[in-house]
Design a protein around this motif. Structure first.
Motif, PDB file in Angstrom:
ATOM      1  N   PHE A  94       1.893 -10.104   0.737  1.00  0.00           N
ATOM      2  CA  PHE A  94       1.383  -8.824   1.241  1.00  0.00           C
ATOM      3  C   PHE A  94       0.573  -8.094   0.172  1.00  0.00           C
ATOM      4  CE2 PHE A  94       4.712  -9.318   4.530  1.00  0.00           C
ATOM      5  CZ  PHE A  94       3.873  -9.205   5.632  1.00  0.00           C
ATOM      6  N   GLU A  95       0.999  -8.175  -1.067  1.00  0.00           N
ATOM      7  CA  GLU A  95       0.207  -7.540  -2.123  1.00  0.00           C
ATOM      8  C   GLU A  95      -1.171  -8.193  -2.222  1.00  0.00           C
ATOM      9  OE1 GLU A  95       3.351  -5.542  -5.221  1.00  0.00           O
ATOM     10  OE2 GLU A  95       2.607  -7.545  -5.699  1.00  0.00           O
ATOM     11  N   ASP A  96      -1.226  -9.523  -2.072  1.00  0.00           N
ATOM     12  CA  ASP A  96      -2.512 -10.226  -2.078  1.00  0.00           C
ATOM     13  C   ASP A  96      -3.405  -9.723  -0.937  1.00  0.00           C
ATOM     14  OD1 ASP A  96      -1.680 -11.748  -4.200  1.00  0.00           O
ATOM     15  OD2 ASP A  96      -1.308 -13.571  -3.032  1.00  0.00           O
ATOM     16  N   LEU A  97      -2.812  -9.589   0.252  1.00  0.00           N
ATOM     17  CA  LEU A  97      -3.580  -9.151   1.418  1.00  0.00           C
ATOM     18  C   LEU A  97      -4.105  -7.734   1.225  1.00  0.00           C
ATOM     19  CD1 LEU A  97      -4.636  -9.402   4.295  1.00  0.00           C
ATOM     20  CD2 LEU A  97      -2.345  -8.768   5.119  1.00  0.00           C
ATOM     21  N   LEU A  98      -3.244  -6.830   0.774  1.00  0.00           N
ATOM     22  CA  LEU A  98      -3.672  -5.443   0.580  1.00  0.00           C
ATOM     23  C   LEU A  98      -4.757  -5.358  -0.485  1.00  0.00           C
ATOM     24  CD1 LEU A  98      -0.195  -3.674   0.771  1.00  0.00           C
ATOM     25  CD2 LEU A  98      -1.978  -3.710   2.529  1.00  0.00           C
ATOM     26  N   ARG A  99      -4.609  -6.155  -1.520  1.00  0.00           N
ATOM     27  CA  ARG A  99      -5.635  -6.172  -2.566  1.00  0.00           C
ATOM     28  C   ARG A  99      -6.959  -6.673  -2.004  1.00  0.00           C
ATOM     29  NH1 ARG A  99      -3.214  -9.490  -5.539  1.00  0.00           N
ATOM     30  NH2 ARG A  99      -1.845  -7.940  -6.491  1.00  0.00           N
ATOM     31  N   GLU A 100      -6.909  -7.737  -1.206  1.00  0.00           N
ATOM     32  CA  GLU A 100      -8.127  -8.300  -0.618  1.00  0.00           C
ATOM     33  C   GLU A 100      -8.815  -7.299   0.306  1.00  0.00           C
ATOM     34  OE1 GLU A 100      -9.095 -12.136   2.217  1.00  0.00           O
ATOM     35  OE2 GLU A 100      -8.002 -12.440   0.334  1.00  0.00           O
ATOM     36  N   LEU A 101      -8.008  -6.479   0.989  1.00  0.00           N
ATOM     37  CA  LEU A 101      -8.548  -5.483   1.910  1.00  0.00           C
ATOM     38  C   LEU A 101      -8.929  -4.185   1.211  1.00  0.00           C
ATOM     39  CD1 LEU A 101      -6.127  -5.948   4.959  1.00  0.00           C
ATOM     40  CD2 LEU A 101      -8.411  -6.926   4.626  1.00  0.00           C
ATOM     41  N   GLY A 102      -8.672  -4.106  -0.083  1.00  0.00           N
ATOM     42  CA  GLY A 102      -9.023  -2.915  -0.842  1.00  0.00           C
ATOM     43  C   GLY A 102      -8.120  -1.727  -0.575  1.00  0.00           C
ATOM     44  N   GLN A 105      -3.121   2.532  -1.177  1.00  0.00           N
ATOM     45  CA  GLN A 105      -1.974   3.336  -0.743  1.00  0.00           C
ATOM     46  C   GLN A 105      -1.579   2.901   0.659  1.00  0.00           C
ATOM     47  OE1 GLN A 105      -1.930   7.576  -1.412  1.00  0.00           O
ATOM     48  NE2 GLN A 105      -3.714   7.467  -2.744  1.00  0.00           N
ATOM     49  N   VAL A 106      -0.274   2.854   0.940  1.00  0.00           N
ATOM     50  CA  VAL A 106       0.144   2.304   2.224  1.00  0.00           C
ATOM     51  C   VAL A 106       1.489   2.871   2.663  1.00  0.00           C
ATOM     52  CG1 VAL A 106       1.330   0.305   1.189  1.00  0.00           C
ATOM     53  CG2 VAL A 106       0.360   0.108   3.487  1.00  0.00           C
ATOM     54  N   ASP A 133       1.365   2.798 -13.660  1.00  0.00           N
ATOM     55  CA  ASP A 133       0.392   1.942 -12.985  1.00  0.00           C
ATOM     56  C   ASP A 133       0.339   2.342 -11.510  1.00  0.00           C
ATOM     57  OD1 ASP A 133      -1.066  -0.050 -11.803  1.00  0.00           O
ATOM     58  OD2 ASP A 133       0.213  -1.707 -12.448  1.00  0.00           O
ATOM     59  N   ASP A 134      -0.823   2.728 -11.013  1.00  0.00           N
ATOM     60  CA  ASP A 134      -0.936   3.157  -9.622  1.00  0.00           C
ATOM     61  C   ASP A 134      -1.776   2.188  -8.793  1.00  0.00           C
ATOM     62  OD1 ASP A 134      -3.391   3.664 -10.683  1.00  0.00           O
ATOM     63  OD2 ASP A 134      -3.512   5.756 -10.012  1.00  0.00           O
ATOM     64  N   ALA A 135      -1.716   0.889  -9.136  1.00  0.00           N
ATOM     65  CA  ALA A 135      -2.523  -0.111  -8.448  1.00  0.00           C
ATOM     66  C   ALA A 135      -2.210  -0.167  -6.962  1.00  0.00           C
ATOM     67  CB  ALA A 135      -2.307  -1.490  -9.082  1.00  0.00           C
ATOM     68  N   LEU A 136      -0.947   0.000  -6.586  1.00  0.00           N
ATOM     69  CA  LEU A 136      -0.566   0.038  -5.174  1.00  0.00           C
ATOM     70  C   LEU A 136       0.543   1.062  -5.021  1.00  0.00           C
ATOM     71  CD1 LEU A 136      -0.681  -0.945  -2.266  1.00  0.00           C
ATOM     72  CD2 LEU A 136       0.971  -2.729  -2.869  1.00  0.00           C
TER      73      LEU A 136
END
Length: 303
Positions: A94-102, A105-106, A133-136
């Protein structure tokens, strides 16, 4: 083109036609997104798939950027036999997917197996916050019936057998009849699963060799025991709004689990749906939608 079973119902087939795929660790993963605004990630449970959320999807997508996926080993995603299935890997997915979608915050809405994935994502959120770290950033978390606490999870006999040395044999003995009986046993007494929907879930479970890996997916029960302190601690230390929506008639993680939640989680926010079992989003789709939107509406900046 999404690889789907040939005889899905019109509803399930439409769900998969409206999705896409991305790659996780070299494996193709089905995902779906719709809507705009704040991102909302929906995480399904075992042994079903993202189609679980059909009853809430359209209404949520009118308000949010909804994102979901069939986790690896589930639904129409890849189901490799030689693979180390784990909750941590699903969280990576899921982290990969959210990163790919830019998405940075979720909000998260999760069920069953997905609850454990969400707990690991919450633990990572807390780790990142501590490190600056606020990457996600997770904005809120809502959980449906699931094994949040290993000590209150009442596994069904088939789960115990799958998680034993007999697991590979049990996989080979699985059929539509006992699969349907297993689902019906955890639904509420007045809200049994629709046979046509069970047919779809069975096809999606078997699709792409799924019958061969059930004993590997079920290792999440061991993951819950091994990482109990981290995952329960994440709920106890959460710095974001939490809500639990529960079907108390669930024999696996119903009312008895909510009592433990009250004991361990500060300021517990719990909504009980009387008469509902393990699959609230399927058994009482409107009640789950109402309870969830009411939760989101209370958040800062909510509707």
């Amino acid at each position: 083109m999404i690889n789907t079973p040939a005889s899905l119902s019109a509803s399930a087939a439409r769900w998969y036609r409206q999705g896409d795929t991305y790659t996780h660790r070299g494996q193709d993963i089905f995902f779906r997104r719709e809507g705009s605004g704040e991102a909302l990630l929906l995480i399904h449970g075992f042994p079903t798939c993202s189609w679980d959320w059909e009853g809430q999807w359209s209404a949520l997508a009118e308000r949010y950027h909804c994102i979901t996926a069939d986790m690896i080993g589930f639904g129409c995603s890849a189901k490799p036999c030689d693979y180390d299935y784990s909750i941590h890997d699903q969280a990576d997915l899921f982290e990969d997917l959210l990163r790919e979608l830019g998405v940075g915050q979720v909000h998260i809405l999760a069920h069953d197996y997905g609850d454990s994935v969400a707990q690991e994502l919450l633990a990572r959120h807390l780790d990142r916050a501590a490190a600056g770290d606020d990457a996600l950033h997770i904005r809120s978390l809502c959980l449906l019936n699931g094994g949040l606490f290993p000590e209150t999870h009442r596994a069904r006999l088939v789960q115990k057998l799958l998680n034993s040395p007999l697991g590979p044999l049990i996989c080979r003995l699985m059929n539509r009849r006992n699969f349907g009986q297993g689902l019906a046993a955890v639904f509420g007494p007045e809200t049994p699963p629709d046979p046509a929907q069970v047919d779809d879930f069975w096809q999606l479970y078997c699709h792409r060799g799924g019958l061969a890996i059930g004993h590997k997916l079920i290792r999440y029960i061991r993951d819950r025991r091994r990482h109990r302190e981290r995952w329960v601690g994440a709920l106890q230390q959460a710095d974001i709004p939490l809500r639990l929506i529960n079907g108390p008639a669930d024999p696996v993680s119903g009312r008895h689990m909510t009592e433990r939640y009250r004991e361990l989680v500060p300021n517990p926010d719990i909504v009980l749906l009387d008469g509902i079992g393990h699959y609230p989003q399927i058994e009482a789709p409107q009640a789950v939608l109402d309870a969830y939107l009411e939760f989101l509406g209370k958040l800062p900046g909510g509707e």
